[in-house]
Design an enzyme around this catalytic site. Structure first.
Site, PDB file in Angstrom:
ATOM      1  N   ARG A  85      29.806  35.187  49.330  1.00  0.00           N
ATOM      2  CA  ARG A  85      29.711  36.647  49.353  1.00  0.00           C
ATOM      3  C   ARG A  85      28.239  37.026  49.274  1.00  0.00           C
ATOM      4  O   ARG A  85      27.470  36.393  48.553  1.00  0.00           O
ATOM      5  CB  ARG A  85      30.413  37.257  48.137  1.00  0.00           C
ATOM      6  CG  ARG A  85      31.869  36.934  48.056  1.00  0.00           C
ATOM      7  CD  ARG A  85      32.491  37.694  46.905  1.00  0.00           C
ATOM      8  NE  ARG A  85      33.887  37.320  46.726  1.00  0.00           N
ATOM      9  CZ  ARG A  85      34.769  38.038  46.038  1.00  0.00           C
ATOM     10  NH1 ARG A  85      34.376  39.160  45.452  1.00  0.00           N
ATOM     11  NH2 ARG A  85      36.007  37.649  45.922  1.00  0.00           N
ATOM     12  N   ARG A 142      47.548  42.565  47.212  1.00  0.00           N
ATOM     13  CA  ARG A 142      46.731  43.131  48.294  1.00  0.00           C
ATOM     14  C   ARG A 142      46.088  42.001  49.085  1.00  0.00           C
ATOM     15  O   ARG A 142      46.176  40.835  48.686  1.00  0.00           O
ATOM     16  CB  ARG A 142      45.627  43.991  47.682  1.00  0.00           C
ATOM     17  CG  ARG A 142      44.858  43.188  46.635  1.00  0.00           C
ATOM     18  CD  ARG A 142      43.617  43.849  46.136  1.00  0.00           C
ATOM     19  NE  ARG A 142      43.225  43.390  44.819  1.00  0.00           N
ATOM     20  CZ  ARG A 142      42.533  42.293  44.541  1.00  0.00           C
ATOM     21  NH1 ARG A 142      42.123  41.511  45.511  1.00  0.00           N
ATOM     22  NH2 ARG A 142      42.238  41.959  43.308  1.00  0.00           N
ATOM     23  N   LYS A 151      33.573  36.945  41.573  1.00  0.00           N
ATOM     24  CA  LYS A 151      33.496  35.724  42.371  1.00  0.00           C
ATOM     25  C   LYS A 151      32.277  35.766  43.284  1.00  0.00           C
ATOM     26  O   LYS A 151      31.907  36.816  43.793  1.00  0.00           O
ATOM     27  CB  LYS A 151      34.767  35.585  43.213  1.00  0.00           C
ATOM     28  CG  LYS A 151      36.017  35.421  42.355  1.00  0.00           C
ATOM     29  CD  LYS A 151      37.283  35.605  43.173  1.00  0.00           C
ATOM     30  CE  LYS A 151      38.509  35.571  42.259  1.00  0.00           C
ATOM     31  NZ  LYS A 151      39.738  35.969  42.991  1.00  0.00           N
TER      32      LYS A 151
END
Lengths: 197, 459
Positions: free
Chosen positions: B338, B292, B237
């Site tokens: 990111r 998570r 991603k």
């Protein structure tokens, strides 16, 4: 110290791969320093595979042998304890590639480095609790000043409910124990300083 | 409430966890490899313990040293972050065996969701749509062929224990299925020690939309809405947003409810994410559950105002969720870019090195989660992600304008990063329209890189 001995010392120095050296006999001081150019010429021919850790003992032995008529033994000694400042004032003169500075008092970096290199830093291979003895109340595996052989158990590190024995990988004398019984130790932490013999 | 947390991770997520603990008055113990002696997480934590040599298997995956580090420093709990040991049910079990609270779901839920075929079955029993295909695993190629015909070619043959593309084959016709089955099964057998396979219909370039859930130990499960993670390159991603643009309210509501049912069905506790693929007709299918905290959690935090890491810690402490589903309100639109230390002009090759100069953006509604600082080294041993920039706007257009502004302020010298690519995407017409699928980057990357080069760019 006579001229022959100085020549011999210079020859030994030239072959050693050391950057510089100072030596003292009876109040006489000799300082030898290698210039950058000379090192480039000397290094490939004379120090194949030489690394600082091996230089020391080999070099010390060479001096001892080379100056048998003089006070080679003292030089060897002086360097081994890492004192490093010895003068020889009647010495002068130099051969190509080696600069001689009779008045210099620069300390011998090689000797200091080598002094440390003779000590084996025993590090924790895992995280856990350090135990100096096989069981509470028992005698420690090793104490400061004690001689150890390769393979002797130095301590136990408890991790994951397992007791992991840590063994010496050199013969030597335990100079220092850097942690206390029951201390938590991390990976890579120095536990013992063992002087090789 | 927990008193001392061992953070079993590194990088920005370790820093993120330490920050949450600091604000909650909880002490932290960092663990670090020899390569991370000067890393931000090592410095920020109350205490730090070196756990091994630089390679992850010797340090951040070294269960023995991590557990011992927690015990010798008197920790009562372990936060695994993401990656490394975060989805290792054995690690979660070992934590429990050593009286350490694992800040995450019960080991059984991790193990169940880690077995992809079992996870499909669990979702199916909870009436969560799964990609059409086999129920459970196939006994052999013949059964796989029958299942493939039933759902229609092309199909994917997948290993139950699979991951990272191993034991995975796309099959376009019935004639190819037997050979593909045998090859993929033996590949899975040697890679995972388990050659069992299942069949899924292949959905070309779907959207990738996921739903964040929170579950406490008392059976309360709430969702925090969806995130659109379709901006991917080879399943990595790059940009995420919340909520998903151009997704009908009806579909979004169905997906959210399905995620809550899946979490309840597997006995989930903690923060988790149900991942779905969504086709052009807004049919959605469960693909897996991530057990998570996720990289992209900040976009959900932005639109809900809920601190997911703090919720994880409260849940692990045994607290009830302090809010109900009705209390969860969604406001505005958030986008995350990111930043990875990679050379986009050279096949996204990782670029470790030294950060020579760094300036992060600021101003209203801009958040930066990163562990880099001026002069720090980007280690070649670990993931190339070095940070995330998150913006929160009144709506999607406002968020995009904020992201353009934030990226234009950002300066990272010393290593090549994906920052310029993200910046260009913020001006791409298809991105601006929204609702793009996972094929976006494959289609648009050549042109975007060409524009970048013509403009003299050299990330």
């Amino acid at each position: 110290m006579n001229v022959e001995e100085i020549k011999e010392l210079i020859q030994t120095f030239a072959e050693s791969g050391l950057e510089e050296i100072e030596a003292e006999f009876d109040g006489n001081r000799l300082y030898l320093k290698r210039s950058a150019d000379a090192q480039a010429q000397v290094a490939p021919a004379n120090i194949p595979g030489f690394c600082p850790n091996t230089v020391y003992t080999g070099w010390g032995a060479q001096i001892g042998q080379g100056l048998q008529t003089g006070q080679g033994a003292q030089i060897g000694q002086g360097l081994q304890t890492g004192q490093g400042t010895h003068d020889i004032t009647n010495g002068s003169g130099g051969a190509g590639g080696i600069g001689v500075d009779a008045s210099g008092t620069v300390k011998s970096t090689a000797a200091v480095g080598e002094g440390e290199a003779n000590t084996e830093m025993v590090k924790a291979p895992l995280v856990g609790i350090f135990y100096e003895a096989p069981a509470p109340g028992e005698e420690p595996f090793v104490k400061e000043g004690q001689k150890v052989k390769k393979g002797d158990v130095l301590c136990v590190i408890e991790a994951m409910k397992m007791m992991n024995e840590l063994k010496a990988d050199v013969d030597g004398t335990v100079k220092k124990v850097d942690v206390k019984d029951g201390d938590a130790v991390e990976f890579g932490q120095v536990l013992f300083e063992v002087e090789r013999c | 409430m927990l008193k001392r947390v061992l953070v079993a991770n590194r990088g920005e997520i370790a820093v993120r966890i330490i920050r949450a603990c600091m604000e909650m008055g909880i002490e932290t113990v960092a663990v670090y490899s020899e390569a991370d002696k000067d890393a931000l997480h090592t410095v920020l934590a109350d205490k730090a313990v070196c756990i091994g040599a630089p390679p992850a298997k010797d340090s951040y995956l070294n269960i023995g040293n991590i557990i011992e580090a927690a015990k010798v420093t008197g920790c009562d709990s372990v936060h695994p972050g993401f990656g490394f040991l975060s989805e290792n049910s054995k690690f979660a079990e070992i934590c429990e065996d050593n009286s350490l609270i694992f800040i995450g779901p019960p080991p059984a839920a991790i193990a169940l969701m880690g077995d992809k075929a079992a996870a499909r079955e669990c979702a199916r029993t909870a009436r969560v749509p799964v990609v059409p295909g086999t129920a459970g695993t196939c006994a052999g190629p013949a059964e796989a062929a029958a299942a493939a015909k039933a759902c229609g070619f092309p199909v994917l043959l997948k290993a139950a224990a699979g991951g990272g593309g191993r034991g995975l084959r796309r099959v376009n016709t019935e004639a190819d299925i037997e050979a593909a089955f045998r090859a993929a099964s033996s590949e899975a057998e040697s890679a995972f020690g388990d050659g069992s396979m299942y069949v899924e219909k292949f959905i070309e370039n779907p959207r990738h939309i996921e739903v964040q859930i929170l579950a406490d130990k008392f059976g309360n499960v709430v969702h925090l809405g969806e995130r659109d993670c379709s901006m991917q390159r080879r399943n990595q991603k790059l940009i995420e947003e919340a909520p998903a643009a151009k997704l009908s309210g009806e579909t979004a509501r169905s997906m959210r409810e399905a995620a809550v049912r899946a979490a309840k069905a597997c006995g989930y506790v903690g923060a988790g994410t149900c991942e779905f693929v969504v086709d052009r007709d807004e049919n959605f299918y469960f693909i897996e559950m991530n057990t998570r905290i996720q990289v992209e959690h900040p976009v959900t935090e932005a639109v809900t105002g809920i601190d997911i890491v703090k919720e994880q810690i409260k849940i692990a402490s045994g607290e009830k969720l302090s809010f109900t589903q009705d209390d969860v309100e969604f406001r505005g639109h958030a986008i995350e870019c990111r930043i990875t230390a990679e050379n986009v002009s050279d096949g996204f090759r990782p670029c470790p090195g030294k950060i020579e100069f760094l300036h992060f953006p600021g101003g209203p509604s801009v958040r930066v989660d990163s562990a880099i600082y001026d002069g720090c080294e980007i280690s070649p041993y670990y993931d190339s992600m070095i940070g995330k920039i998150i913006v929160h706007g009144e709506n999607r257009a406002d968020a995009i304008r904020k992201m353009r502004r934030a990226l234009s302020e950002t300066v990272i010298n010393g290593v090549k990063t994906t920052l310029p690519l993200s910046h260009l995407i913020m001006y791409d017409p298809e991105f601006l329209r929204g609702g793009f699928d996972t094929g976006f980057l494959e289609r648009r990357l050549p042109e975007l890189l060409d524009i970048y080069r013509k403009a003299g760019g050299d990330n």
